[in-house]
Write a protein that holds these residues in place. Structure first.
Motif, mmCIF file in Angstrom:
data_model
loop_
_atom_site.group_PDB
_atom_site.id
_atom_site.type_symbol
_atom_site.label_atom_id
_atom_site.label_comp_id
_atom_site.label_asym_id
_atom_site.label_seq_id
_atom_site.Cartn_x
_atom_site.Cartn_y
_atom_site.Cartn_z
ATOM 1 N N THR B 7 0.845 -1.202 0.000
ATOM 2 C CA THR B 7 0.000 0.000 0.000
ATOM 3 C C THR B 7 0.878 1.249 0.000
ATOM 4 O O THR B 7 0.642 2.207 -0.747
ATOM 5 N N LYS B 8 1.926 1.226 0.848
ATOM 6 C CA LYS B 8 2.833 2.386 0.910
ATOM 7 C C LYS B 8 3.452 2.659 -0.446
ATOM 8 O O LYS B 8 3.520 3.797 -0.908
ATOM 9 N N LEU B 9 3.901 1.568 -1.068
ATOM 10 C CA LEU B 9 4.578 1.702 -2.354
ATOM 11 C C LEU B 9 3.636 2.311 -3.398
ATOM 12 O O LEU B 9 4.010 3.216 -4.151
ATOM 13 N N ARG B 10 2.392 1.804 -3.394
ATOM 14 C CA ARG B 10 1.428 2.292 -4.392
ATOM 15 C C ARG B 10 1.100 3.779 -4.144
ATOM 16 O O ARG B 10 1.079 4.598 -5.063
ATOM 17 N N ILE B 11 0.875 4.125 -2.870
ATOM 18 C CA ILE B 11 0.528 5.522 -2.563
ATOM 19 C C ILE B 11 1.720 6.433 -2.851
ATOM 20 O O ILE B 11 1.561 7.548 -3.340
ATOM 21 N N LEU B 12 2.912 5.924 -2.559
ATOM 22 C CA LEU B 12 4.117 6.711 -2.849
ATOM 23 C C LEU B 12 4.210 7.014 -4.342
ATOM 24 O O LEU B 12 4.530 8.128 -4.754
ATOM 25 N N ARG B 13 3.903 5.994 -5.154
ATOM 26 C CA ARG B 13 3.921 6.180 -6.620
ATOM 27 C C ARG B 13 2.951 7.307 -7.020
ATOM 28 O O ARG B 13 3.266 8.179 -7.814
ATOM 29 N N GLU B 14 1.739 7.263 -6.399
ATOM 30 C CA GLU B 14 0.731 8.272 -6.736
ATOM 31 C C GLU B 14 1.211 9.666 -6.325
ATOM 32 O O GLU B 14 1.018 10.643 -7.055
ATOM 33 N N ALA B 15 1.846 9.741 -5.145
ATOM 34 C CA ALA B 15 2.353 11.044 -4.661
ATOM 35 C C ALA B 15 3.426 11.568 -5.608
ATOM 36 O O ALA B 15 3.461 12.756 -5.943
ATOM 37 N N ILE B 16 4.289 10.669 -6.056
ATOM 38 C CA ILE B 16 5.379 11.092 -6.951
ATOM 39 C C ILE B 16 4.807 11.560 -8.295
ATOM 40 O O ILE B 16 5.198 12.609 -8.812
ATOM 41 N N GLU B 17 3.862 10.788 -8.825
ATOM 42 C CA GLU B 17 3.265 11.175 -10.109
ATOM 43 C C GLU B 17 2.609 12.558 -9.998
ATOM 44 O O GLU B 17 2.710 13.374 -10.905
ATOM 45 N N SER B 18 1.946 12.777 -8.875
ATOM 46 C CA SER B 18 1.291 14.077 -8.666
ATOM 47 C C SER B 18 2.328 15.202 -8.678
ATOM 48 O O SER B 18 2.112 16.270 -9.269
ATOM 49 N N ASN B 19 3.465 14.947 -8.034
ATOM 50 C CA ASN B 19 4.523 15.960 -7.989
ATOM 51 C C ASN B 19 5.188 16.151 -9.335
ATOM 52 O O ASN B 19 5.578 17.264 -9.688
ATOM 53 N N ILE B 20 5.324 15.060 -10.062
ATOM 54 C CA ILE B 20 5.988 15.178 -11.369
ATOM 55 C C ILE B 20 5.145 16.051 -12.295
ATOM 56 O O ILE B 20 5.674 16.839 -13.077
#
Lengths: 344, 384
Positions: B7-20
């Motif tokens: 779950t952490k990994l998936r949410i982290l991916r979403e956070a990074i995509e949002s920032n990118i």
């Protein structure tokens, strides 16, 4: 920190009242979110030997400074160059506290996750990113409650209420990166308690000479909701003479003033969670931020939950560093490839 | 079932995509709208001119610059509108509260307000900070004579940039120029904070509006927000404390010497906010209603997020009713397509005009010509 070429991950909690930094080498610091420049005044220029003052030092010398609290009410004032500069100075200061010299050739890569009030995250992302230019090599911005949630691994069926000075930020974690719909921001937080307490002092003890900074200190020491554990007395000048005042009732009224909006927002957000998960979220409400240290606050919010069938409210282990520790956890978990994409 | 680490990994991916998304949009080379793209030599000339000017102009002269800027625009207007015999008012932007139910919107919960300062003299005067009161709007005939339109960003400040490279600064300037053209027949003087693609700090925009004694200030912006599917419409007015205790507090702090000048300024700003907010709210409400009514017909996915309070500098610093309209959203590519269409930008400008007219016609001292123009515009809109 010793200057090496190693990569350093940091988490920063850029708060309205206090800002904290946690670094992967174990360094942790907190500063008051104040920045001041000496006034364009002969005396101030002579007495102030530095170009810029940050944190407590700025607060202590406020009479001779153009003092800024750049994230007042949770956002950077758009276009206010001085406030944007203040944010940058604050960030620079935080970075310097962990021993990073920005112009050093031997400086390793700095990867920063910056947690900001949810409202600032919504409206000021690009400006905040620009503010980090020259301070870190790569930057990720997240909302404060999300950083807290990540740090304490409350990512599924949980509600984070981050009560700072300028805002109270709410975030429901439902196993996904929170959207605007999952988050709320209220202006009722530590500052509104200060304003209320000051007003009550003026009404009930008009002879007492107090400033907002004294009020803020009292709140941090003795704030409570519910029954007082002991009487709150302060000694302040009245017509120049040190005089003791009992401010228990005023402190109680000021602190209780933020309860209704916070309870209402909490209940409203709980009611919006999918029905099968509402009970789980109610049992997993987590408080963070400096104002979560108000004595009796978790119990008062649990009482508010009782009309929905009860709930459990806890305070994070270290409310002051919960945001920056969460940011650090995010920074450490992101991959090299991610950081390359987030470079400034 | 997913464990915590997954779950952490998936949410982290979403956070990074949002920032990118944000990182990329701030780096994308802008693809300016063709209509207002100056030739390359002009860009160079402008950059050199701005650089040279910035080097020589001392900070204390900025106010003089603004006065000159206002003077130049007013001179032009005087020439154009000489036949209309417009009387320039001696007293700027006297703001009063509406008589309506004070609980009708969140900003008017207080029972006491103060008059706005006149001509920015409040800072210089020995301010008594007492006797705050509301003024009955019916007692003063008011009208709108001068409007400042503020196209957001400009020059080096691109504002939001879409994936396809459309810059907020170009869209806002285009809409503002259209709005000015639409107002040519209105009994208003229309001033613009910028008429070209130039960098203009917000302090100068605020100073320009205040020095020109404008009655209304309308700032045009385009949003950028996540998730990108959303297509929000928002109109902001100034928001901060509405606690009358602020006035009392200012009086007390004036007596003590523990505060810096900056703190005094902030306290004074709060008084300004309280006095202007009712009118700003009404203006924001009418503009938002017109924008939504008009644009939702072309753009059915448009999400009306309504009227909101926010402490934007242009709203905080201006001394007259002021709003900031986020007319569309550059993070949504469907909105971007619409924004690159001149008809859509024209529709936005027309809706802004109707919003301003609708507000102005309801003022106690409003001139008949405003109501007539509003009727004409409303009929035009209905026929379209």
């Amino acid at each position: 920190m010793e200057e090496t070429n190693e990569t350093l991950c940091i988490g920063i909690d850029l708060g309205t009242s206090r800002s904290s930094i946690s670094a992967s080498d174990g360094e942790r610091h907190v500063v008051d979110s104040y920045v001041g420049w000496p006034l364009d005044d002969m005396v101030a220029r002579k007495l102030m030997k530095k170009a810029v003052f940050v944190g407590r030092e700025a607060l202590d010398n406020r009479s001779m400074l153009d003092l800024r609290r750049p994230l007042e009410r949770g956002v950077i004032k758009e276009g206010s160059a001085k406030d944007e500069e203040a944010v940058q100075e604050l960030l620079r200061h935080l970075i310097s506290l962990i021993g990073i010299k920005q112009k050093s050739k031997n400086r390793g890569k700095v990867r920063a996750v910056v947690g900001v009030p949810a409202e600032a995250f919504r409206v000021s992302r690009q400006r905040l990113r620009s503010a980090m230019d020259g301070i870190a090599d790569s930057v990720m911005l997240v909302s404060e409650p999300f950083a807290v949630a990540y740090g304490v691994e409350a990512l599924l069926h949980a509600m984070i209420i981050d009560i700072g000075a300028g805002t109270a930020d709410f975030c429901v974690m439902q196993g996904r990166y929170p959207t605007d719909a999952d988050q709320r921001t209220l202006p009722n937080a530590g500052d509104s308690i200060d304003e209320r307490l000051l007003k009550l002092m003026q009404e009930h003890h008009p002879e007492a000479q107090v400033s907002i900074y004294m009020i803020r200190d009292w709140k941090e020491k003795w704030s409570f909701v519910g029954e007082p554990k002991s009487r709150v007395t302060v000694t302040v000048p009245a017509k120049g003479k040190a005089t003791e005042f009992d401010i228990t009732n005023q402190m109680s009224a000021a602190c209780e003033s933020i309860l209704p909006p916070i309870s209402e927002t909490m209940i409203d957000l709980l009611c919006r969670v999918e029905p099968e998960y509402q009970e789980q979220v109610r049992q997993n409400i987590i408080l963070a931020g400096g104002s979560s240290l108000i004595s009796g606050l978790p119990e008062a919010l649990e009482k508010a939950c009782s009309e929905l069938g009860g709930g459990r409210v806890t305070v994070v282990k270290d409310p002051i560093f919960a945001g920056s520790d969460g940011g650090l956890a995010i920074a450490c978990d992101a991959t090299n490839a991610d950081w390359q994409r987030l470079s400034l | 079932m997913e464990n915590v680490e997954q779950t952490k990994l998936r949410i982290l991916r979403e956070a990074i995509e949002s920032n990118i998304g944000v990182a990329r949009s701030s780096r994308v080379k802008p693809q300016v709208l063709p209509k207002h793209t100056p030739p390359l030599w002009l860009w160079g000339f402008l950059l050199i001119a701005i650089g040279a000017a910035a080097g020589f102009v001392a900070r204390h002269q900025e106010r003089e610059d603004v006065k000159k800027m206002v003077g130049a625009q007013l001179d032009t207007l005087r020439g154009i509108q000489a036949q209309k015999s417009i009387a320039y008012r001696a007293v700027p932007s006297l703001v009063v509260s509406r008589e309506k139910d004070p609980s009708s919107h969140p900003a008017s919960a207080d029972t006491t307000k103060t008059l706005s300062p006149v001509g920015g003299q409040l800072l210089k005067a020995a301010v008594p900070f007492a006797a705050a009161y509301r003024i009955n709007r019916a007692a003063l005939p008011l009208t709108v004579r001068r409007i400042v339109i503020d196209p957001g960003h400009g020059g080096k400040q691109h504002g939001a940039i879409s994936e396809s490279g459309v810059s907020e600064k170009d869209v806002t300037l285009d809409i503002a120029l259209r709005l000015r053209r639409l107002m040519e027949n209105a009994p208003f003087e229309v001033l613009m904070t910028r008429q070209t693609d130039e960098t203009l700090p917000l302090e100068k925009r605020v100073a320009f509006a205040n020095t020109s004694n404008a009655d209304l200030f309308v700032s045009i912006h385009v949003n950028w927000m996540e998730p990108r599917e959303i297509r929000p419409l928002e109109t902001y007015y100034v928001g901060a404390t509405n606690d009358p205790a602020v006035i009392k507090l200012a009086g007390i702090e004036n007596r003590d010497s523990g505060y810096s000048l900056a703190d005094y300024r902030r306290l004074l700003e709060k008084i300004y906010l309280d006095t202007r907010r009712d009118e700003s709210y009404m203006l924001a409400k009418t503009i938002n209603a017109e924008l939504y009514q008009s644009l939702s017909q072309i753009n059915p996915e448009l999400e009306n997020r309504g009227v909101k309070m926010a402490p934007f500098a242009v709203l905080v610093g201006t001394q007259m009713p002021a709003v900031l309209a986020e007319v569309s959203c550059l993070s949504n590519e469907d909105d971007v397509k619409l924004l690159t269409n001149a008809d859509y930008r024209e529709a936005i400008a027309q809706a802004l005009l109707r919003g301003i007219l609708s507000y102005a016609k309801n003022l106690n001292g409003s001139e008949k010509s405003i109501a007539d123009l509003w009727k004409k515009q409303t009929k035009l809109s209905a026929s379209e």
